[in-house]
Design an enzyme around this catalytic site. Structure first.
Site, PDB file in Angstrom:
ATOM      1  N   HIS A 250       0.853  -1.185   0.000  1.00 63.41           N
ATOM      2  CA  HIS A 250       0.000   0.000   0.000  1.00 63.41           C
ATOM      3  C   HIS A 250       0.893   1.240   0.000  1.00 63.41           C
ATOM      4  O   HIS A 250       1.842   1.318   0.771  1.00 63.41           O
ATOM      5  CB  HIS A 250      -0.866  -0.021   1.264  1.00 63.41           C
ATOM      6  CG  HIS A 250      -1.930   1.015   1.268  1.00 63.41           C
ATOM      7  ND1 HIS A 250      -1.686   2.331   1.558  1.00 63.41           N
ATOM      8  CD2 HIS A 250      -3.251   0.924   0.992  1.00 63.41           C
ATOM      9  CE1 HIS A 250      -2.819   3.011   1.466  1.00 63.41           C
ATOM     10  NE2 HIS A 250      -3.781   2.186   1.119  1.00 63.41           N
ATOM     11  N   CYS A 288      -3.525   2.537  -4.649  1.00 65.34           N
ATOM     12  CA  CYS A 288      -4.441   3.351  -3.839  1.00 65.34           C
ATOM     13  C   CYS A 288      -4.467   4.751  -4.439  1.00 65.34           C
ATOM     14  O   CYS A 288      -3.594   5.588  -4.163  1.00 65.34           O
ATOM     15  CB  CYS A 288      -4.023   3.384  -2.374  1.00 65.34           C
ATOM     16  SG  CYS A 288      -5.176   4.397  -1.409  1.00 65.34           S
ATOM     17  N   HIS A 315      -7.567   0.470  -4.929  1.00 68.67           N
ATOM     18  CA  HIS A 315      -8.398   1.249  -4.003  1.00 68.67           C
ATOM     19  C   HIS A 315      -8.880   2.470  -4.759  1.00 68.67           C
ATOM     20  O   HIS A 315      -8.065   3.285  -5.195  1.00 68.67           O
ATOM     21  CB  HIS A 315      -7.571   1.765  -2.814  1.00 68.67           C
ATOM     22  CG  HIS A 315      -7.240   0.717  -1.801  1.00 68.67           C
ATOM     23  ND1 HIS A 315      -6.543   1.002  -0.651  1.00 68.67           N
ATOM     24  CD2 HIS A 315      -7.529  -0.604  -1.744  1.00 68.67           C
ATOM     25  CE1 HIS A 315      -6.413  -0.101   0.067  1.00 68.67           C
ATOM     26  NE2 HIS A 315      -6.995  -1.092  -0.571  1.00 68.67           N
ATOM     27  N   ASP A 369     -12.584   3.083  -1.408  1.00 62.31           N
ATOM     28  CA  ASP A 369     -11.827   3.359  -0.194  1.00 62.31           C
ATOM     29  C   ASP A 369     -12.425   4.590   0.465  1.00 62.31           C
ATOM     30  O   ASP A 369     -12.786   5.549  -0.226  1.00 62.31           O
ATOM     31  CB  ASP A 369     -10.372   3.608  -0.571  1.00 62.31           C
ATOM     32  CG  ASP A 369      -9.445   3.566   0.621  1.00 62.31           C
ATOM     33  OD1 ASP A 369      -9.862   3.068   1.677  1.00 62.31           O
ATOM     34  OD2 ASP A 369      -8.301   4.021   0.485  1.00 62.31           O
ATOM     35  N   HIS A 370     -12.521   4.544   1.750  1.00 63.95           N
ATOM     36  CA  HIS A 370     -13.098   5.628   2.535  1.00 63.95           C
ATOM     37  C   HIS A 370     -14.416   6.075   1.894  1.00 63.95           C
ATOM     38  O   HIS A 370     -14.794   5.608   0.837  1.00 63.95           O
ATOM     39  CB  HIS A 370     -12.130   6.808   2.680  1.00 63.95           C
ATOM     40  CG  HIS A 370     -10.802   6.394   3.257  1.00 63.95           C
ATOM     41  ND1 HIS A 370      -9.696   7.178   3.251  1.00 63.95           N
ATOM     42  CD2 HIS A 370     -10.423   5.240   3.873  1.00 63.95           C
ATOM     43  CE1 HIS A 370      -8.688   6.547   3.817  1.00 63.95           C
ATOM     44  NE2 HIS A 370      -9.104   5.370   4.199  1.00 63.95           N
ATOM     45  N   TYR A 386     -14.525   4.509   7.280  1.00 64.99           N
ATOM     46  CA  TYR A 386     -15.197   3.289   6.823  1.00 64.99           C
ATOM     47  C   TYR A 386     -16.678   3.278   7.199  1.00 64.99           C
ATOM     48  O   TYR A 386     -17.183   2.347   7.817  1.00 64.99           O
ATOM     49  CB  TYR A 386     -14.456   2.055   7.341  1.00 64.99           C
ATOM     50  CG  TYR A 386     -13.097   1.935   6.687  1.00 64.99           C
ATOM     51  CD1 TYR A 386     -12.959   1.317   5.451  1.00 64.99           C
ATOM     52  CD2 TYR A 386     -11.965   2.496   7.262  1.00 64.99           C
ATOM     53  CE1 TYR A 386     -11.731   1.238   4.815  1.00 64.99           C
ATOM     54  CE2 TYR A 386     -10.726   2.430   6.636  1.00 64.99           C
ATOM     55  CZ  TYR A 386     -10.628   1.799   5.420  1.00 64.99           C
ATOM     56  OH  TYR A 386      -9.407   1.723   4.774  1.00 64.99           O
TER      57      TYR A 386
HETATM   58  C1  DNO Z   1      -6.488   3.223   5.628  1.00 66.08           C
HETATM   59  C2  DNO Z   1      -5.876   2.175   4.843  1.00 66.08           C
HETATM   60  C3  DNO Z   1      -4.584   1.635   5.416  1.00 66.08           C
HETATM   61  C4  DNO Z   1      -4.180   0.373   4.683  1.00 66.08           C
HETATM   62  C5  DNO Z   1      -2.900  -0.210   5.180  1.00 66.08           C
HETATM   63  C6  DNO Z   1      -2.478  -1.411   4.376  1.00 66.08           C
HETATM   64  O1  DNO Z   1      -7.596   3.553   5.386  1.00 66.08           O
HETATM   65  O2  DNO Z   1      -5.711   2.561   3.537  1.00 66.08           O
HETATM   66  O3  DNO Z   1      -4.779   1.352   6.762  1.00 66.08           O
HETATM   67  O4  DNO Z   1      -5.153  -0.592   4.865  1.00 66.08           O
HETATM   68  O5  DNO Z   1      -1.897   0.727   5.154  1.00 66.08           O
HETATM   69  O6  DNO Z   1      -1.482  -2.080   5.072  1.00 66.08           O
END
Ligand code: DNO
Length: 420
Positions: A250, A288, A315, A369-370, A386
């Site tokens: 990530h 991401c 992501h 994501d988020h 989340y």
């Molecule tokens: C937060 C996430 C991170 C991700 C980690 C992967 O929202 O994007 O916590 O899961 O860094 O190891």
């Protein structure tokens, strides 16, 4: 892309039943109850996998199988920790799980200074304010040399037209004990607590713990961290080859070195470097779009064009950067990351995989994501970023993008859960 969702296990108050109704095909999760540095046993993995499968979904991605600090800074316990990691990976492979997300960020997994920043529409999003973060560093952590480093950082970002240290002084003049407490709670507990294993809700002395972790990295340079990542990747690749497990790092969030710590996955050059260091298809990237788009130096579409074939997990989210460098999460249809263009690139990549990968790794998992915190999400105790309704809203938008792009590509689109 396979539509997946980050689910925090059986204790998550968002249930698998709910996820089925909103078109989720695969689950992204971890054994959140296994302490950091302990082996994930086959029994525990199987139990969670079977639970997910009983809802007609699969366990698509492990996020995360955390890499312990000793592996990152190269501590005494490193060899033992690598063996533990290998055993967990083997157990995942035996249970038919083929994609593992992790990060190589020292100490902090990700950082924000405000978890409920109001959007003009009344919902809220995550927010990062550089001056508040600098205040945390200089006046709460009281890190040696912090003030000088921030002065340098300021010089390197003249385009932001702000005076971070002057803003820090203003914050200091107004800060109350409650303000300090809440900032620590945001940076150390609420953002790290549910993901990193270093900190948890209820820790009594988070700042002291934080300082102890930072001290482990005294003298650890960017090169040391890069070499340690290479050592670790080389050690685990034979298992990944045997079980066809895609490892996907990530990117750093935010994509800058912070708190005097080296960071090694936040720009084109860094990504190229770790991919070249271990040229194995199983050494890949979690693309991401959100983390990368928080850095003005990154052109997200160009990065996707360059690295799609080494991307094993996507992501989808997008950031807005304010003129002073602060950033927040934009709509999934706006911001710096063009999710429509990214979907074109990754949907095509998934088609390429049909010809090159084994059946288990042909799908390219993607999660939104988020998401906004909206319409009552704030009262439901979800982990920061989340939410349920906010993420569901984003997933609906992304489903629409995928269906449209698939039409362009002549790729069949399937929305599970309906009579077609
Ligand atoms: C937060 C996430 C991170 C991700 C980690 C992967 O929202 O994007 O916590 O899961 O860094 O190891």
């Amino acid at each position: 892309m396979e539509k997946t969702w980050r689910w925090f296990g059986k204790k998550d108050n968002i249930t698998l039943e709910m996820l089925k109704q909103i078109g989720v095909e695969g689950i992204v999760t971890a054994l959140h109850d296994v302490p950091l540095g302990e082996v994930w046993t086959r029994e525990k993995i199987r139990d969670l996998r079977e639970c997910i499968e009983s809802y007609g979904m699969r366990w698509s991605v492990v996020e995360s199988l955390p890499v312990t600090e000793a592996i990152k800074y190269g501590g005494k316990d490193r060899d033992h920790q690598i063996e533990v990691y290998k055993e967990s990976l083997r157990n995942l492979g035996e249970e038919g799980i083929h994609c593992v997300c992790y990060n190589f960020m020292p100490v902090l997994d990700w950082a924000r200074t405000d978890l409920l920043h109001k959007n003009p529409n009344g919902s809220s999003n995550l927010y990062f304010n550089w001056a508040e973060f600098a205040y945390f560093d200089i006046h709460i952590l009281k890190r040696k040399g912090a003030e000088e480093e921030w002065a340098e950082f300021q010089k390197a970002h003249k385009e932001w037209q702000r005076d971070i240290l002057a803003e820090v002084a203003e914050i200091k003049a107004k800060a109350t004990a409650k303000y300090d407490h809440d900032l620590v709670d945001t940076i150390v507990i609420k953002t790290q607590g549910f993901v990193s294993g270093n900190f948890k809700e209820g820790d009594e002395k988070p700042v002291e713990m934080f300082r102890e972790l930072l001290a482990l990295y005294d003298g650890v340079t960017k090169e040391t961290l890069q070499n340690n990542m290479k050592t670790w990747l080389e050690a685990i690749m034979p298992i990944c080859d045997e079980y066809d497990i895609d490892m996907c790092v990530h990117p750093d969030d935010p994509p800058f070195p912070i708190l005097g710590l080296p960071r090694i996955v936040n720009c084109d050059e860094d990504i190229q470097k770790f991919l070249d260091a271990v040229p194995n298809i199983h050494n890949g990237l979690t693309f991401c779009a959100g983390s990368l788009s928080a850095g003005g130096h990154n052109n997200i579409t160009e990065l996707a064009k360059k690295y799609h074939s080494r991307t094993h997990f996507v992501h989808l989210r997008s950031c807005h950067i304010f003129p002073n460098g602060d950033f927040t999460e934009a709509s999934h249809l706006g911001g710096r990351a063009d999710l429509i263009e990214l979907t074109r690139i990754f949907e095509q990549e998934e088609m390429n995989r049909q010809a090159t990968r084994n059946p288990e790794t042909q799908l390219l998992p993607m999660r939104v994501d988020h998401g906004m915190t909206m319409l009552g999400d704030e009262a439901r105790g979800y982990n920061a970023g989340y939410s349920f309704l906010g993420r569901m809203f984003a997933l609906g938008q992304v489903q629409g993008i995928i269906a449209t792009v698939d039409r362009e590509l002549g790729k069949p689109y399937h929305q599970p859960g309906f009579f077609d």
